[in-house]
Design a protein around this motif. Structure first.
Motif, PDB file in Angstrom:
ATOM      1  N   ASP A  89       9.992  26.339  10.619  1.00 25.79           N
ATOM      2  CA  ASP A  89      10.053  27.226  11.784  1.00 25.79           C
ATOM      3  C   ASP A  89       9.776  26.415  13.039  1.00 25.79           C
ATOM      4  O   ASP A  89       8.667  25.918  13.247  1.00 25.79           O
ATOM      5  CB  ASP A  89       9.023  28.342  11.634  1.00 25.79           C
ATOM      6  N   LEU A  90      10.797  26.265  13.894  1.00 27.50           N
ATOM      7  CA  LEU A  90      10.667  25.465  15.106  1.00 27.50           C
ATOM      8  C   LEU A  90      10.269  26.297  16.318  1.00 27.50           C
ATOM      9  O   LEU A  90      10.074  25.747  17.405  1.00 27.50           O
ATOM     10  CB  LEU A  90      11.990  24.746  15.410  1.00 27.50           C
ATOM     11  N   SER A  91      10.152  27.614  16.159  1.00 25.15           N
ATOM     12  CA  SER A  91       9.806  28.458  17.296  1.00 25.15           C
ATOM     13  C   SER A  91       8.342  28.237  17.680  1.00 25.15           C
ATOM     14  O   SER A  91       7.467  28.190  16.816  1.00 25.15           O
ATOM     15  CB  SER A  91      10.049  29.931  16.969  1.00 25.15           C
ATOM     16  N   PRO A  92       8.069  28.097  18.969  1.00 28.12           N
ATOM     17  CA  PRO A  92       6.684  27.834  19.402  1.00 28.12           C
ATOM     18  C   PRO A  92       5.843  29.091  19.329  1.00 28.12           C
ATOM     19  O   PRO A  92       6.361  30.213  19.386  1.00 28.12           O
ATOM     20  CB  PRO A  92       6.864  27.389  20.854  1.00 28.12           C
ATOM     21  N   ASP A 106       3.166  31.912  20.773  1.00 27.78           N
ATOM     22  CA  ASP A 106       3.003  32.558  22.062  1.00 27.78           C
ATOM     23  C   ASP A 106       1.673  32.113  22.670  1.00 27.78           C
ATOM     24  O   ASP A 106       0.605  32.448  22.165  1.00 27.78           O
ATOM     25  CB  ASP A 106       3.037  34.081  21.894  1.00 27.78           C
ATOM     26  N   ASP A 136      -2.760  28.922  15.417  1.00 27.40           N
ATOM     27  CA  ASP A 136      -1.635  28.273  16.081  1.00 27.40           C
ATOM     28  C   ASP A 136      -2.161  27.503  17.292  1.00 27.40           C
ATOM     29  O   ASP A 136      -3.275  27.773  17.774  1.00 27.40           O
ATOM     30  CB  ASP A 136      -0.614  29.309  16.553  1.00 27.40           C
ATOM     31  N   TYR A 179      12.401  20.335  23.215  1.00 26.84           N
ATOM     32  CA  TYR A 179      11.422  20.961  22.326  1.00 26.84           C
ATOM     33  C   TYR A 179      10.679  19.858  21.586  1.00 26.84           C
ATOM     34  O   TYR A 179      11.114  18.704  21.561  1.00 26.84           O
ATOM     35  CB  TYR A 179      12.085  21.930  21.345  1.00 26.84           C
ATOM     36  N   THR A 198      10.462  17.170  15.844  1.00 28.42           N
ATOM     37  CA  THR A 198      10.373  17.909  14.585  1.00 28.42           C
ATOM     38  C   THR A 198       9.264  17.353  13.701  1.00 28.42           C
ATOM     39  O   THR A 198       8.608  18.102  12.965  1.00 28.42           O
ATOM     40  CB  THR A 198      11.716  17.834  13.843  1.00 28.42           C
ATOM     41  N   SER A 246       1.821  27.381  13.533  1.00 30.19           N
ATOM     42  CA  SER A 246       2.873  26.964  14.456  1.00 30.19           C
ATOM     43  C   SER A 246       2.304  26.130  15.598  1.00 30.19           C
ATOM     44  O   SER A 246       1.184  26.368  16.062  1.00 30.19           O
ATOM     45  CB  SER A 246       3.596  28.184  15.040  1.00 30.19           C
ATOM     46  N   GLY A 301       3.381  24.151  19.492  1.00 32.47           N
ATOM     47  CA  GLY A 301       4.333  24.051  20.592  1.00 32.47           C
ATOM     48  C   GLY A 301       3.796  23.186  21.707  1.00 32.47           C
ATOM     49  O   GLY A 301       2.590  22.891  21.783  1.00 32.47           O
ATOM     50  N   THR A 304       3.335  31.855  31.638  1.00 28.82           N
ATOM     51  CA  THR A 304       3.085  32.757  30.505  1.00 28.82           C
ATOM     52  C   THR A 304       1.837  33.603  30.727  1.00 28.82           C
ATOM     53  O   THR A 304       1.707  34.673  30.130  1.00 28.82           O
ATOM     54  CB  THR A 304       2.922  31.965  29.193  1.00 28.82           C
TER      55      THR A 304
END
Length: 409
Positions: free
Chosen positions: A60-63, A65, A265, A288, A291, A305, A307, A317
């Motif tokens: 899962d590469l999504s950062p 929140d 995270d 990004y 990996t 996760s 990021g 944010t």
């Protein structure tokens, strides 16, 4: 989970049968083989950078929140220092955002980042002092009307008195400016780390807000070398530094240890755009995180996760006022451009390329001043919306070396 993460074990590749290799390597034999220098660690770079092949699929590469209450926010040195170049209002808005993270026990500064900050912070003061000292040197005032050639013509056309009057006004304003600059220099001479940013950081970063890494110099040195051998991020691009070559790795390992211990995270807030942190697009655009970093974080934290964010991205944010976010973003752009211009190490801009800064018209003056403070020469288009920054040393080098050429147009 211990705070020290051991260097990944060596990948051993054995032959399928003794017949294929009568003296096929055993674990002990392989170590001896590598010790003799006949096998390079680079031969198995991918195995070490992605030790769990199965997890390479579906990673899962999504950062995470950054605004979520479960996400830890780590600040590196570049983010901490950026506030010194922002406006006071923008810096105070960022400090307020840091305070909210601190109240949620989500704000963390790795111990090594704190040490880097302690070393570099004083440069912010000395750089300002040096800049002011250049401003109080005797200025070159405009000529008196009587100093022009063809004085009689100047006087007969009725401009002499006005020119002399304006010259006196310039001299008076220059004297007032220099007096104010000298007063500020005196305050800097008495500086004791009591500026509002330093005082805010002292209150914010107490107790568990600063996390250190329990590791030996020998362990870290070996891991720096190992990662450099196989180009494993982060930090391998710093391996040639005379000092602080392990800085990025110390910050990264601290982040891994804390996130794993707290089962959370994490995001790292940094202005570092190097390719050992980011996958880059054209013209060095940070897209990004590498990996390998996401993979390693996933493995060390049991599936959490990770990021990367810039400081303007974090402030956005957290719903900081847009004008303050934009001001920090402008400062960050100039700071990055200045770093890129100086990073060639040979005293000139090796690619001889200019850095174009797209800015709002009402910010053009501020951007130009920041760039000059960073030892960059700046020109602007007639509409004032585009500033182009050049390294000053390039011009000096060109005078000595005609083949060097001037800065790019």
């Amino acid at each position: 989970m211990p705070d020290v993460h051991p260097i990944p074990p060596k990948v051993l590749v054995q032959k399928s049968s003794p017949e294929a290799s009568p003296s096929g390597p055993t674990e002990e034999g392989t170590e001896d083989h590598e010790a003799e220098g006949t096998t390079s660690a680079r031969s198995f770079a991918y195995e070490e950078r992605f030790p769990d092949a199965q997890s390479a699929f579906g990673l899962d590469l999504s950062p995470p929140d950054a605004a979520a209450s479960s996400t830890l926010v780590f600040l590196d040195t570049s983010a901490l220092l950026l506030l010194y170049d922002a406006t006071e209002a923008a810096a105070r808005a960022a400090l307020d955002a840091f305070g909210r993270l601190r109240e949620d026990t989500r704000l963390i500064v790795p111990g090594h980042a704190a040490r880097e900050y302690a070393v570099v912070r004083s440069h912010k003061i000395t750089d300002l002092y040096d800049d002011l000292s250049r401003q109080v040197r005797p200025p070159a005032l405009p000529k008196r009307a009587g100093a022009f050639s063809n004085r009689a013509l100047v006087e007969s056309l009725g401009h002499a008195d006005r020119l002399n009057e304006l010259r006196q006004q310039i001299a008076a304003l220059t004297e007032a400016y220099q007096h104010e600059a000298r007063t500020l220099m005196g305050e800097l001479e008495a500086w004791a780390g009591d500026d509002f940013i330093s005082e805010a950081y002292s209150a914010l970063f107490e107790g568990e807000a600063v996390q250190d890494l329990d590791a030996t110099v020998r362990d870290v040195t070996a891991e720096v070398q190992r990662r450099d051998d196989i180009s494993r991020p982060p930090g391998y691009l710093d391996s040639g530094k005379d000092q602080n070559a392990a800085g990025d790795l110390l910050i990264w390992n601290t982040l891994l240890a804390v996130a794993a211990r707290r089962d959370r995270d994490a995001v790292l807030v940094t202005q570092d755009r190097k390719s050992d942190w980011w996958h880059q697009g054209g013209k060095g655009t940070a897209l990004y995180p590498r990996t390998e970093l996401i993979h390693e974080f996933d493995q060390q934290t049991g599936g959490r996760s990770f990021g990367l964010l810039t400081l303007p991205g974090l402030l956005q944010t957290m719903d900081v006022e847009a004008t303050h976010v934009q001001r920090v973003r402008t400062v960050a752009t100039v700071a990055t451009s200045a770093h890129d211009a100086r990073s060639t190490g040979d005293g000139r801009l090796g690619t001889r390329r200019a850095t174009s800064l797209q800015v709002r018209e009402d910010e053009a003056d501020a951007v130009a001043q920041l760039a000059r403070d960073a030892d960059l020469d700046v020109t602007r288009n007639a509409d004032g919306r585009v500033a182009r920054a050049f390294e000053r040393q390039q011009n000096k080098a060109s005078e000595e070396d005609p083949a060097g050429g001037g800065p790019a147009e």
